[in-house]
Scaffold this motif. Sequence first.
Motif, PDB file in Angstrom:
ATOM      1  N   UNK A   1       5.565  -2.801  -1.696  1.00  0.00           N
ATOM      2  CA  UNK A   1       6.532  -3.744  -1.143  1.00  0.00           C
ATOM      3  C   UNK A   1       7.242  -4.453  -2.299  1.00  0.00           C
ATOM      4  N   UNK A   2       8.568  -4.395  -2.284  1.00  0.00           N
ATOM      5  CA  UNK A   2       9.353  -5.083  -3.301  1.00  0.00           C
ATOM      6  C   UNK A   2       8.967  -6.559  -3.304  1.00  0.00           C
ATOM      7  N   UNK A   3       8.756  -7.110  -4.487  1.00  0.00           N
ATOM      8  CA  UNK A   3       8.192  -8.467  -4.594  1.00  0.00           C
ATOM      9  C   UNK A   3       9.008  -9.527  -3.855  1.00  0.00           C
ATOM     10  N   UNK A   4      10.298  -9.350  -3.722  1.00  0.00           N
ATOM     11  CA  UNK A   4      11.082 -10.375  -3.021  1.00  0.00           C
ATOM     12  C   UNK A   4      11.250 -10.092  -1.529  1.00  0.00           C
ATOM     13  N   UNK A   5      10.558  -9.076  -1.023  1.00  0.00           N
ATOM     14  CA  UNK A   5      10.620  -8.741   0.402  1.00  0.00           C
ATOM     15  C   UNK A   5       9.489  -9.482   1.130  1.00  0.00           C
ATOM     16  N   UNK A   6       9.645 -10.789   1.220  1.00  0.00           N
ATOM     17  CA  UNK A   6       8.573 -11.631   1.762  1.00  0.00           C
ATOM     18  C   UNK A   6       8.288 -11.362   3.237  1.00  0.00           C
ATOM     19  N   UNK A   7       9.295 -10.960   4.000  1.00  0.00           N
ATOM     20  CA  UNK A   7       9.063 -10.646   5.408  1.00  0.00           C
ATOM     21  C   UNK A   7       8.106  -9.474   5.566  1.00  0.00           C
ATOM     22  N   UNK A   8       8.305  -8.427   4.777  1.00  0.00           N
ATOM     23  CA  UNK A   8       7.394  -7.278   4.834  1.00  0.00           C
ATOM     24  C   UNK A   8       6.014  -7.647   4.326  1.00  0.00           C
ATOM     25  N   UNK A   9       5.955  -8.457   3.274  1.00  0.00           N
ATOM     26  CA  UNK A   9       4.643  -8.867   2.774  1.00  0.00           C
ATOM     27  C   UNK A   9       3.860  -9.610   3.855  1.00  0.00           C
ATOM     28  N   UNK A  10       4.516 -10.523   4.562  1.00  0.00           N
ATOM     29  CA  UNK A  10       3.844 -11.253   5.650  1.00  0.00           C
ATOM     30  C   UNK A  10       3.392 -10.300   6.754  1.00  0.00           C
ATOM     31  N   UNK A  11       4.250  -9.370   7.129  1.00  0.00           N
ATOM     32  CA  UNK A  11       3.920  -8.415   8.192  1.00  0.00           C
ATOM     33  C   UNK A  11       2.680  -7.610   7.819  1.00  0.00           C
TER      34      UNK A  11
ATOM     35  N   UNK B   1       0.377  -8.313   5.565  1.00  0.00           N
ATOM     36  CA  UNK B   1      -0.808  -9.177   5.467  1.00  0.00           C
ATOM     37  C   UNK B   1      -1.368  -9.501   6.846  1.00  0.00           C
ATOM     38  N   UNK B   2      -0.513  -9.733   7.814  1.00  0.00           N
ATOM     39  CA  UNK B   2      -0.975 -10.001   9.182  1.00  0.00           C
ATOM     40  C   UNK B   2      -1.679  -8.799   9.797  1.00  0.00           C
ATOM     41  N   UNK B   3      -1.418  -7.626   9.228  1.00  0.00           N
ATOM     42  CA  UNK B   3      -2.056  -6.400   9.720  1.00  0.00           C
ATOM     43  C   UNK B   3      -3.269  -6.009   8.874  1.00  0.00           C
ATOM     44  N   UNK B   4      -3.773  -6.930   8.085  1.00  0.00           N
ATOM     45  CA  UNK B   4      -4.999  -6.689   7.340  1.00  0.00           C
ATOM     46  C   UNK B   4      -4.821  -6.107   5.952  1.00  0.00           C
ATOM     47  N   UNK B   5      -3.601  -6.000   5.454  1.00  0.00           N
ATOM     48  CA  UNK B   5      -3.369  -5.529   4.091  1.00  0.00           C
ATOM     49  C   UNK B   5      -3.532  -6.702   3.138  1.00  0.00           C
ATOM     50  N   UNK B   6      -4.147  -6.433   1.994  1.00  0.00           N
ATOM     51  CA  UNK B   6      -4.361  -7.467   0.997  1.00  0.00           C
ATOM     52  C   UNK B   6      -3.703  -7.070  -0.309  1.00  0.00           C
ATOM     53  N   UNK B   7      -3.219  -8.059  -1.075  1.00  0.00           N
ATOM     54  CA  UNK B   7      -2.627  -7.729  -2.376  1.00  0.00           C
ATOM     55  C   UNK B   7      -3.648  -7.012  -3.247  1.00  0.00           C
ATOM     56  N   UNK B   8      -3.217  -5.944  -3.900  1.00  0.00           N
ATOM     57  CA  UNK B   8      -4.124  -5.164  -4.732  1.00  0.00           C
ATOM     58  C   UNK B   8      -3.689  -5.221  -6.194  1.00  0.00           C
ATOM     59  N   UNK B   9      -2.445  -4.820  -6.440  1.00  0.00           N
ATOM     60  CA  UNK B   9      -1.913  -4.890  -7.796  1.00  0.00           C
ATOM     61  C   UNK B   9      -0.396  -4.837  -7.736  1.00  0.00           C
ATOM     62  N   UNK B  10       0.224  -5.054  -8.874  1.00  0.00           N
ATOM     63  CA  UNK B  10       1.680  -4.976  -8.962  1.00  0.00           C
ATOM     64  C   UNK B  10       2.063  -3.931  -9.998  1.00  0.00           C
ATOM     65  N   UNK B  11       3.244  -3.372  -9.827  1.00  0.00           N
ATOM     66  CA  UNK B  11       3.741  -2.379 -10.770  1.00  0.00           C
ATOM     67  C   UNK B  11       5.263  -2.446 -10.785  1.00  0.00           C
ATOM     68  N   UNK B  12       5.849  -1.987 -11.852  1.00  0.00           N
ATOM     69  CA  UNK B  12       7.306  -1.976 -11.937  1.00  0.00           C
ATOM     70  C   UNK B  12       7.824  -0.556 -11.828  1.00  0.00           C
ATOM     71  N   UNK B  13       8.965  -0.460 -11.232  1.00  0.00           N
ATOM     72  CA  UNK B  13       9.754   0.772 -11.197  1.00  0.00           C
ATOM     73  C   UNK B  13      11.109   0.390 -11.763  1.00  0.00           C
ATOM     74  N   UNK B  14      11.382   0.802 -12.988  1.00  0.00           N
ATOM     75  CA  UNK B  14      12.588   0.339 -13.650  1.00  0.00           C
ATOM     76  C   UNK B  14      12.442  -1.150 -13.915  1.00  0.00           C
ATOM     77  N   UNK B  15      13.365  -1.935 -13.401  1.00  0.00           N
ATOM     78  CA  UNK B  15      13.307  -3.394 -13.581  1.00  0.00           C
ATOM     79  C   UNK B  15      12.796  -4.101 -12.324  1.00  0.00           C
ATOM     80  N   UNK B  16      12.400  -3.334 -11.314  1.00  0.00           N
ATOM     81  CA  UNK B  16      11.986  -3.926 -10.041  1.00  0.00           C
ATOM     82  C   UNK B  16      10.465  -3.999  -9.944  1.00  0.00           C
ATOM     83  N   UNK B  17       9.979  -5.151  -9.488  1.00  0.00           N
ATOM     84  CA  UNK B  17       8.554  -5.377  -9.343  1.00  0.00           C
ATOM     85  C   UNK B  17       8.126  -5.099  -7.906  1.00  0.00           C
ATOM     86  N   UNK B  18       7.123  -4.247  -7.756  1.00  0.00           N
ATOM     87  CA  UNK B  18       6.560  -3.943  -6.446  1.00  0.00           C
ATOM     88  C   UNK B  18       5.126  -4.447  -6.391  1.00  0.00           C
ATOM     89  N   UNK B  19       4.781  -5.070  -5.277  1.00  0.00           N
ATOM     90  CA  UNK B  19       3.401  -5.449  -5.009  1.00  0.00           C
ATOM     91  C   UNK B  19       2.800  -4.369  -4.124  1.00  0.00           C
TER      92      UNK B  19
END
Length: 163
Positions: A126-136, A138-156
Motif C-alpha cells: 500500500x502506497x504510504x500516503x494511501x491512508x484509506x486503503x491502510x485503514x481498510x 487494518x480493519x480486515x486484520x492486516x498488520x504493518x510488516x515492513x516498508x520498501x521503496x519502488x523508485x522514489x515511492x514508499x510502500x508499506x
Amino acid sequence: MTLLREQQQVVELRRAGWRDSHAVWRWNNSAAARAVSRRTGSIPIAAHQEWYSERLCAPGHYMWIATADGRDVGVVRIDARGDGAGTVSMVIDHTARGRGIGQQALNIACQRLEALLPGVVLEAWILSKNTGSERCFQRCGFEPWRSTTRGVRLFNIYRRETR
C-alpha cells in the motif's frame, strides 16, 4: 455466495470471468488507481486483455468481482505464491468508495482463500500516503510488516496471518 450486511449494502463476491475484463480494466486504469499502484502508467487495453486472459487461467490466482446491491463495484485479486504467501490487491469503483464495501469484499476474499489454503500469509503493498486503503486493510486484520521503496515511492507492506 457469502453475504454481509452493513448500512443496507449487500456485498457479494463472484468469480471473475471473461465478461468482466473491460470493467476490471476500467477500474484498474482509473487515474485514482494508477496514482496508488506500483506501476503508475496507464494500461493499454490490448496489454490488459493479454494479462487478464493469463490471470483467469493461472493456477494460484484468484479474482473476484465485488457487487453491492446487484451492481459490479470492484475487483479483489489474490496471487498465491509457492512460499505459502499471497499478494492481495483490490480496486473499488470511485462511486462505491467510503461505504465499507471494500472492507466487506476484502474480508470475504481473505476468508475464502484462507479456507482454500490454510496457513497462507496474505500481503498487501500500500502506497504510504494511501491512508484509506491502510485503514481498510487494518480493519480486515492486516498488520504493518515492513516498508520498501519502488523508485522514489514508499510502500508499506501489510500482512495478515491465518486466524
